[in-house]
Design an enzyme around this catalytic site. Structure first.
Site, PDB file in Angstrom:
ATOM      1  N   ILE A   1       1.042  -1.065   0.188  1.00  0.00           N
ATOM      2  CA  ILE A   1       0.104   0.106  -0.164  1.00  0.00           C
ATOM      3  C   ILE A   1       0.804   1.110  -0.032  1.00  0.00           C
ATOM      4  O   ILE A   1       1.791   1.480   0.769  1.00  0.00           O
ATOM      5  CB  ILE A   1      -1.152  -0.125   1.406  1.00  0.00           C
ATOM      6  N   LYS A   2       0.698   1.850  -0.847  1.00  0.00           N
ATOM      7  CA  LYS A   2       1.686   3.529  -1.475  1.00  0.00           C
ATOM      8  C   LYS A   2       1.330   4.414  -0.657  1.00  0.00           C
ATOM      9  O   LYS A   2      -0.331   4.702  -0.584  1.00  0.00           O
ATOM     10  CB  LYS A   2       1.798   3.767  -2.857  1.00  0.00           C
ATOM     11  N   VAL A   3       1.456   5.240   0.187  1.00  0.00           N
ATOM     12  CA  VAL A   3       1.196   6.442   1.146  1.00  0.00           C
ATOM     13  C   VAL A   3       1.701   7.765   1.330  1.00  0.00           C
ATOM     14  O   VAL A   3       2.812   7.132   0.421  1.00  0.00           O
ATOM     15  CB  VAL A   3       0.478   5.641   2.666  1.00  0.00           C
TER      16      VAL A   3
END
Ligand code: G3P
Length: 215
Positions: free
Chosen positions: A82-84
């Site tokens: 998950i890229k945040v």
């Protein structure tokens, strides 16, 4: 150093994978837009090509929204990261995802302190953008060295994922510094193969082999 490929172009990913050069894939909203296909379908197609980590970027501005997106994205494959974005809400989301054992990649990192904040939140990867710093005449590779020093000082497990790579020197410098990963555009990946003396040597060998076969 692991090579991630920085694209959502599944044909380019497939070509690179055939050469054994895809340890993972990074995507972002701009790359998904450029690929021009449905987000979920694109990520799932990438998942048929590689078992490596695939970074899927959240779009929400609140931790609650990011977590809701993450719950959806992790159903798209077994290797989803998950890229945040680097923000207070983003770090709340990273901390919550880390506690659940979900891997995260904190993106749009431009200072060593942002990288340290992300590592303390439990990020699996930080993505410092070297090319965009170079674009404004700030030596991006110095940021990688600073992050490497800080992470080594405190034996932090967070991996340095060099992003916004523009040319082979970024890859060379990242490897010399000891970055864990560099995510490379397909065109730059192909540049890593090239040298005029290699091309010249191949041509000579082919010519000489022709003479030999004639003999
Ligand atoms: O992974 C981040 C990368 O796609 C950003 O690259 O060229 O838009 O700075 P760029």
């Amino acid at each position: 150093m692991q090579f991630f490929i920085d694209t959502a172009d599944t044909d380019a990913i497939r070509r690179a994978h055939e050469m054994g050069l895809v340890d993972g894939v990074t995507t972002n909203p701009s790359l998904i837009k450029k690929a021009g296909k449905d987000h979920k379908a694109t990520i799932q197609e990438i998942g048929t090509i590689t078992d490596g980590p695939i970074s899927v970027e959240t779009l929400s501005e609140t931790a609650e929204g990011m977590l809701k997106e993450a719950d959806e994205y992790i159903t798209w494959g077994k290797n989803i990261v998950i890229k945040v974005v680097m923000s207070p809400e983003g770090m709340k989301a990273v901390r919550a995802l880390s506690a659940r054992g979900i891997r995260t990649n904190v993106t749009l990192i431009f200072t060593p302190m942002q990288a340290l904040v992300a590592a303390k939140a439990g990020a699996t990867y930080v993505s410092p953008f070297v090319g965009r710093l170079d674009d404004i005449a700030q030596p991006g590779i110095e940021l990688i060295q600073q992050i490497r020093t800080i992470f080594d000082n405190y034996a932090l497990d967070t991996q340095i994922l060099v992003a916004s790579v523009r040319h082979p020197i970024h890859m060379l410098d990242a490897a010399l510094i000891g970055a864990d990963v560099a995510t490379v555009p397909p065109a730059t990946l192909l540049q890593l193969f090239k040298h005029p003396l290699t091309d010249q040597g191949i041509a000579t060998f082919i010519e000489d082999a022709k003479a030999w076969h004639k003999g």
